[in-house]
Design an enzyme around this catalytic site. Structure first.
Site, PDB file in Angstrom:
ATOM      1  N   LYS A  69      44.005  33.399  10.625  1.00 24.95           N
ATOM      2  CA  LYS A  69      42.546  33.440  10.768  1.00 24.95           C
ATOM      3  C   LYS A  69      42.212  33.219  12.237  1.00 24.95           C
ATOM      4  O   LYS A  69      42.551  32.179  12.808  1.00 24.95           O
ATOM      5  CB  LYS A  69      41.901  32.355   9.898  1.00 24.95           C
ATOM      6  CG  LYS A  69      40.404  32.504   9.760  1.00 24.95           C
ATOM      7  CD  LYS A  69      40.019  33.764   8.974  1.00 24.95           C
ATOM      8  CE  LYS A  69      39.205  33.432   7.756  1.00 24.95           C
ATOM      9  NZ  LYS A  69      39.026  34.627   6.893  1.00 24.95           N
TER      10      LYS A  69
ATOM     11  N   THR B  70      43.885  33.797   4.451  1.00 23.37           N
ATOM     12  CA  THR B  70      43.357  33.361   5.754  1.00 23.37           C
ATOM     13  C   THR B  70      42.135  32.475   5.527  1.00 23.37           C
ATOM     14  O   THR B  70      41.845  31.603   6.342  1.00 23.37           O
ATOM     15  CB  THR B  70      43.004  34.557   6.660  1.00 23.37           C
ATOM     16  OG1 THR B  70      41.920  35.282   6.091  1.00 23.37           O
ATOM     17  CG2 THR B  70      44.196  35.467   6.876  1.00 23.37           C
TER      18      THR B  70
ATOM     19  N   HIS C  53      39.196  40.322  45.435  1.00 21.42           N
ATOM     20  CA  HIS C  53      39.067  40.763  46.831  1.00 21.42           C
ATOM     21  C   HIS C  53      37.639  40.608  47.355  1.00 21.42           C
ATOM     22  O   HIS C  53      36.674  40.938  46.667  1.00 21.42           O
ATOM     23  CB  HIS C  53      39.473  42.235  46.947  1.00 21.42           C
ATOM     24  CG  HIS C  53      40.866  42.517  46.459  1.00 21.42           C
ATOM     25  ND1 HIS C  53      41.986  41.960  47.032  1.00 21.42           N
ATOM     26  CD2 HIS C  53      41.312  43.294  45.454  1.00 21.42           C
ATOM     27  CE1 HIS C  53      43.068  42.392  46.395  1.00 21.42           C
ATOM     28  NE2 HIS C  53      42.679  43.208  45.423  1.00 21.42           N
TER      29      HIS C  53
HETATM   30  O1  LIG Z   1      47.989  37.850  48.571  1.00 17.89           O
HETATM   31  C1  LIG Z   1      48.149  39.078  48.513  1.00 17.89           C
HETATM   32  N1  LIG Z   1      49.264  39.587  47.932  1.00 17.89           N
HETATM   33  C2  LIG Z   1      49.503  40.930  47.824  1.00 17.89           C
HETATM   34  O2  LIG Z   1      50.547  41.355  47.289  1.00 17.89           O
HETATM   35  C3  LIG Z   1      48.518  41.794  48.327  1.00 17.89           C
HETATM   36  N2  LIG Z   1      48.412  43.146  48.395  1.00 17.89           N
HETATM   37  C4  LIG Z   1      47.226  43.428  48.974  1.00 17.89           C
HETATM   38  O3  LIG Z   1      46.761  44.576  49.168  1.00 17.89           O
HETATM   39  N3  LIG Z   1      46.567  42.276  49.331  1.00 17.89           N
HETATM   40  C5  LIG Z   1      47.357  41.246  48.923  1.00 17.89           C
HETATM   41  N4  LIG Z   1      47.190  39.897  49.011  1.00 17.89           N
END
Ligand SMILES: O=c1[nH]c(=O)c2[nH]c(=O)[nH]c2[nH]1
Length: 305
Positions: free
Chosen positions: A12, A57, A259
């Site tokens: 469940k 369940t 990023h």
């Molecule tokens: O810390 C990082 N590791 C990576 O493997 C990687 N690859 C990337 O493009 N930027 C980063 N930054």
């Protein structure tokens, strides 16, 4: 050629259990999302529709709620262990049970500067996780406890670089000595089975304190390590977790590299010295690591989903 039932398990999923303690005027809350998974010889249910070995369940759900009252939830690890052991010990056809728990965080409300007795606000921070697997019948039982966290978002505005990477004809990335590093960490750590057998998560070992200590170790490493890559940061986080809580045998880490790209303001004649970024959500680098003590045997059963 024959077509076979090559695997099966059932349970469940996502029982939302909210347990209050109301014995004193100051109430306590534990807010959980609990999933049970049972393993055993349930092949007949699939192959012929014979349900005689199948614990519904719906029954599993009832046990999950009943134990929240009957056993209490002194720690989530203890509660999950009680549940897993119940299904293995009390239900003949069950050879292994896995209990997954997400713990949702609540913060006590403050009213006129004072903590309120029975009101909370939902905290926006990480979700704590517990995964317990118990296999084998009484006497020859193996138990694994994996604690963890997810959606644990951390960010630093400097102290991170990424350079000297392999370059080929498709590489466009510019090396940097000063970037934003951010991730929404998913981490799980497996406790040494000796701790479960000896202390049983009730005596001598405090899983709540261990959780806070591991989390603190992660944050300290993330903040203080001058990072050459997220890979290096993960290694240090995993190592620090084991150094801080020696009962931890193995740490698994998955970190999306959230990023942050410096926004080009030069087009408007404005300098941007690492102040304005575009936070991109995808695609993202996904960096993963397993860090383990070499004196505790590996336990694949602890990780089987
Ligand atoms: O810390 C990082 N590791 C990576 O493997 C990687 N690859 C990337 O493009 N930027 C980063 N930054």
């Amino acid at each position: 050629m024959a077509i076979v039932l090559a695997g099966h398990q059932y349970g469940k999923a996502e029982n939302r259990v909210v347990r209050f303690q109301r014995d004193t005027p100051r109430h306590e809350i534990v807010d959980l999302n609990v999933t049970s998974t049972l393993r055993g010889d349930f092949a007949d249910a699939y192959l012929t529709g014979d349900q005689t070995k199948v614990l519904p369940t719906d029954t599993q759900k009832n046990v999950i709620y009943a134990f929240a009252k009957e056993k209490g939830i002194t720690s989530v690890e203890r509660y999950a262990l009680d549940l897993a052991r119940h299904f293995v010990d009390r239900t003949g056809p069950v050879t292994a049970a896995r209990i997954d728990v997400d713990v949702y965080p609540w913060t006590r409300a403050r009213v006129a500067g004072e903590e309120h007795d029975h009101t909370w606000t939902r905290s926006g921070s990480e979700v704590r996780t517990v995964a317990v697997t118990v296999s084998g019948k009484r006497g020859a039982q193996e138990a694994h406890v994996v604690a963890g966290l997810k959606e644990f978002t951390v960010l630093k505005s400097t102290g991170s670089s990424f350079r000297d990477f392999l370059v080929d004809e498709y590489t466009t990335l510019t090396p940097t000595d000063d970037r934003v590093m951010a991730t929404s960490l998913v981490a799980s750590w497996r406790y040494d089975p000796a701790v479960i057998d000896a202390g049983d998560f009730g005596a001598g070992f405090d899983p709540d304190a261990a959780y806070e200590a591991v989390k603190g170790a992660f944050v300290t490493q993330f903040a203080t390590l001058p990072s050459l890559a997220l890979q290096q940061t993960l290694w240090h986080m995993g190592r620090a977790a084991i150094e801080t809580v020696p009962e931890v045998a193995e740490v698994r880490l998955a970190a999306p590299n959230k990023h942050h790209f410096l926004y080009d303001l030069q087009r408007f004649g404005t300098e941007n010295a690492g102040e304005v970024f575009h936070a991109d959500d995808r695609p993202y680098g996904l960096i993963q690591a397993v860090v383990a003590r070499d004196d505790v045997p590996p336990a694949p059963a602890a990780w089987e989903r």
